[in-house]
Scaffold this motif. Structure first.
Motif, PDB file in Angstrom:
ATOM      1  N   LYS A  17      38.140  -4.874   2.215  1.00 41.58           N
ATOM      2  CA  LYS A  17      37.139  -5.628   2.979  1.00 41.58           C
ATOM      3  C   LYS A  17      35.830  -4.845   3.073  1.00 41.58           C
ATOM      4  N   LYS A  18      35.937  -3.549   3.354  1.00 39.80           N
ATOM      5  CA  LYS A  18      34.738  -2.712   3.462  1.00 39.80           C
ATOM      6  C   LYS A  18      34.034  -2.602   2.116  1.00 39.80           C
ATOM      7  N   MET A  19      34.815  -2.527   1.056  1.00 39.37           N
ATOM      8  CA  MET A  19      34.227  -2.453  -0.279  1.00 39.37           C
ATOM      9  C   MET A  19      33.463  -3.738  -0.594  1.00 39.37           C
ATOM     10  N   ILE A  20      34.037  -4.881  -0.261  1.00 45.69           N
ATOM     11  CA  ILE A  20      33.363  -6.162  -0.477  1.00 45.69           C
ATOM     12  C   ILE A  20      32.059  -6.219   0.312  1.00 45.69           C
ATOM     13  N   GLU A  21      32.102  -5.767   1.557  1.00 48.76           N
ATOM     14  CA  GLU A  21      30.875  -5.729   2.361  1.00 48.76           C
ATOM     15  C   GLU A  21      29.810  -4.879   1.677  1.00 48.76           C
ATOM     16  N   SER A  22      30.214  -3.759   1.098  1.00 49.70           N
ATOM     17  CA  SER A  22      29.240  -2.872   0.452  1.00 49.70           C
ATOM     18  C   SER A  22      28.642  -3.495  -0.802  1.00 49.70           C
ATOM     19  N   ILE A  23      29.447  -4.243  -1.571  1.00 48.84           N
ATOM     20  CA  ILE A  23      28.874  -4.847  -2.776  1.00 48.84           C
ATOM     21  C   ILE A  23      28.021  -6.067  -2.442  1.00 48.84           C
ATOM     22  N   GLU A  24      28.310  -6.701  -1.308  1.00 52.35           N
ATOM     23  CA  GLU A  24      27.462  -7.820  -0.897  1.00 52.35           C
ATOM     24  C   GLU A  24      26.077  -7.341  -0.469  1.00 52.35           C
ATOM     25  N   LYS A  25      25.979  -6.082  -0.076  1.00 54.10           N
ATOM     26  CA  LYS A  25      24.699  -5.507   0.361  1.00 54.10           C
ATOM     27  C   LYS A  25      23.956  -4.815  -0.774  1.00 54.10           C
ATOM     28  N   SER A  26      24.606  -4.624  -1.907  1.00 55.89           N
ATOM     29  CA  SER A  26      23.988  -3.867  -2.998  1.00 55.89           C
ATOM     30  C   SER A  26      24.202  -4.562  -4.335  1.00 55.89           C
ATOM     31  N   ALA A  27      23.122  -5.077  -4.888  1.00 57.15           N
ATOM     32  CA  ALA A  27      23.206  -5.732  -6.201  1.00 57.15           C
ATOM     33  C   ALA A  27      23.646  -4.738  -7.268  1.00 57.15           C
ATOM     34  N   SER A  48      34.735   6.589  -6.069  1.00 55.19           N
ATOM     35  CA  SER A  48      33.440   7.286  -6.083  1.00 55.19           C
ATOM     36  C   SER A  48      32.540   6.812  -4.945  1.00 55.19           C
ATOM     37  N   TRP A  49      32.802   5.619  -4.439  1.00 59.10           N
ATOM     38  CA  TRP A  49      32.056   5.071  -3.307  1.00 59.10           C
ATOM     39  C   TRP A  49      32.720   5.371  -1.970  1.00 59.10           C
ATOM     40  N   GLY A  50      33.882   6.044  -2.017  1.00 59.57           N
ATOM     41  CA  GLY A  50      34.575   6.413  -0.789  1.00 59.57           C
ATOM     42  C   GLY A  50      35.672   5.452  -0.355  1.00 59.57           C
ATOM     43  N   PHE A  51      36.086   4.551  -1.238  1.00 55.13           N
ATOM     44  CA  PHE A  51      37.132   3.584  -0.911  1.00 55.13           C
ATOM     45  C   PHE A  51      38.402   3.920  -1.677  1.00 55.13           C
ATOM     46  N   GLU A  52      39.508   4.031  -0.969  1.00 57.14           N
ATOM     47  CA  GLU A  52      40.806   4.311  -1.579  1.00 57.14           C
ATOM     48  C   GLU A  52      41.559   2.999  -1.724  1.00 57.14           C
ATOM     49  N   ILE A  53      41.562   2.458  -2.933  1.00 55.47           N
ATOM     50  CA  ILE A  53      42.234   1.171  -3.167  1.00 55.47           C
ATOM     51  C   ILE A  53      43.302   1.274  -4.238  1.00 55.47           C
ATOM     52  N   GLY A  54      43.540   2.464  -4.755  1.00 62.89           N
ATOM     53  CA  GLY A  54      44.438   2.615  -5.903  1.00 62.89           C
ATOM     54  C   GLY A  54      45.908   2.657  -5.563  1.00 62.89           C
ATOM     55  N   GLU A  55      46.273   3.167  -4.393  1.00 61.61           N
ATOM     56  CA  GLU A  55      47.681   3.307  -4.070  1.00 61.61           C
ATOM     57  C   GLU A  55      48.287   1.951  -3.725  1.00 61.61           C
ATOM     58  N   ARG A  56      49.390   1.654  -4.332  1.00 64.11           N
ATOM     59  CA  ARG A  56      50.074   0.393  -4.041  1.00 64.11           C
ATOM     60  C   ARG A  56      50.897   0.572  -2.785  1.00 64.11           C
ATOM     61  N   TRP A  57      50.821  -0.366  -1.908  1.00 66.76           N
ATOM     62  CA  TRP A  57      51.432  -0.210  -0.580  1.00 66.76           C
ATOM     63  C   TRP A  57      52.949  -0.122  -0.624  1.00 66.76           C
ATOM     64  N   GLY A  58      53.600  -0.678  -1.597  1.00 66.10           N
ATOM     65  CA  GLY A  58      55.058  -0.659  -1.648  1.00 66.10           C
ATOM     66  C   GLY A  58      55.638   0.492  -2.425  1.00 66.10           C
ATOM     67  N   GLU A  59      54.781   1.391  -2.901  1.00 69.29           N
ATOM     68  CA  GLU A  59      55.231   2.523  -3.690  1.00 69.29           C
ATOM     69  C   GLU A  59      55.067   3.826  -2.942  1.00 69.29           C
ATOM     70  N   LYS A  60      55.803   4.828  -3.350  1.00 74.88           N
ATOM     71  CA  LYS A  60      55.771   6.193  -2.809  1.00 74.88           C
ATOM     72  C   LYS A  60      56.442   6.311  -1.508  1.00 74.88           C
TER      73      LYS A  60
END
Length: 60
Positions: A17-27, A48-60
């Motif tokens: 959600k935060k990542m989407i907000e950031s791209i909506e503010k920056s072309a 690189s933008w500070g968002f951790e979206i890579g880890e899958r919630w059902g793993e590890k």
């Protein structure tokens, strides 16, 4: 779903959600995201933008 998985899921959704907000503010960010050709490029760019979206919630 375990409580731990639930917390990972919520954390990932909030980060997205935060990542989407950031791209909506920056072309520029929106263009860079659109130019990604695979999942790993998106994950790396988000990190690189500070968002951790890579880890899958059902793993590890």
């Amino acid at each position: 779903m375990s409580e731990q998985d639930l917390q990972k899921f919520i954390k990932k959704v909030n980060s997205l959600k935060k990542m989407i907000e950031s791209i909506e503010k920056s072309a520029e960010r929106k263009e860079r995201l659109a130019s990604c050709s695979n999942h790993q490029e998106v994950v790396d760019l988000a990190k690189s933008w500070g968002f951790e979206i890579g880890e899958r919630w059902g793993e590890k």
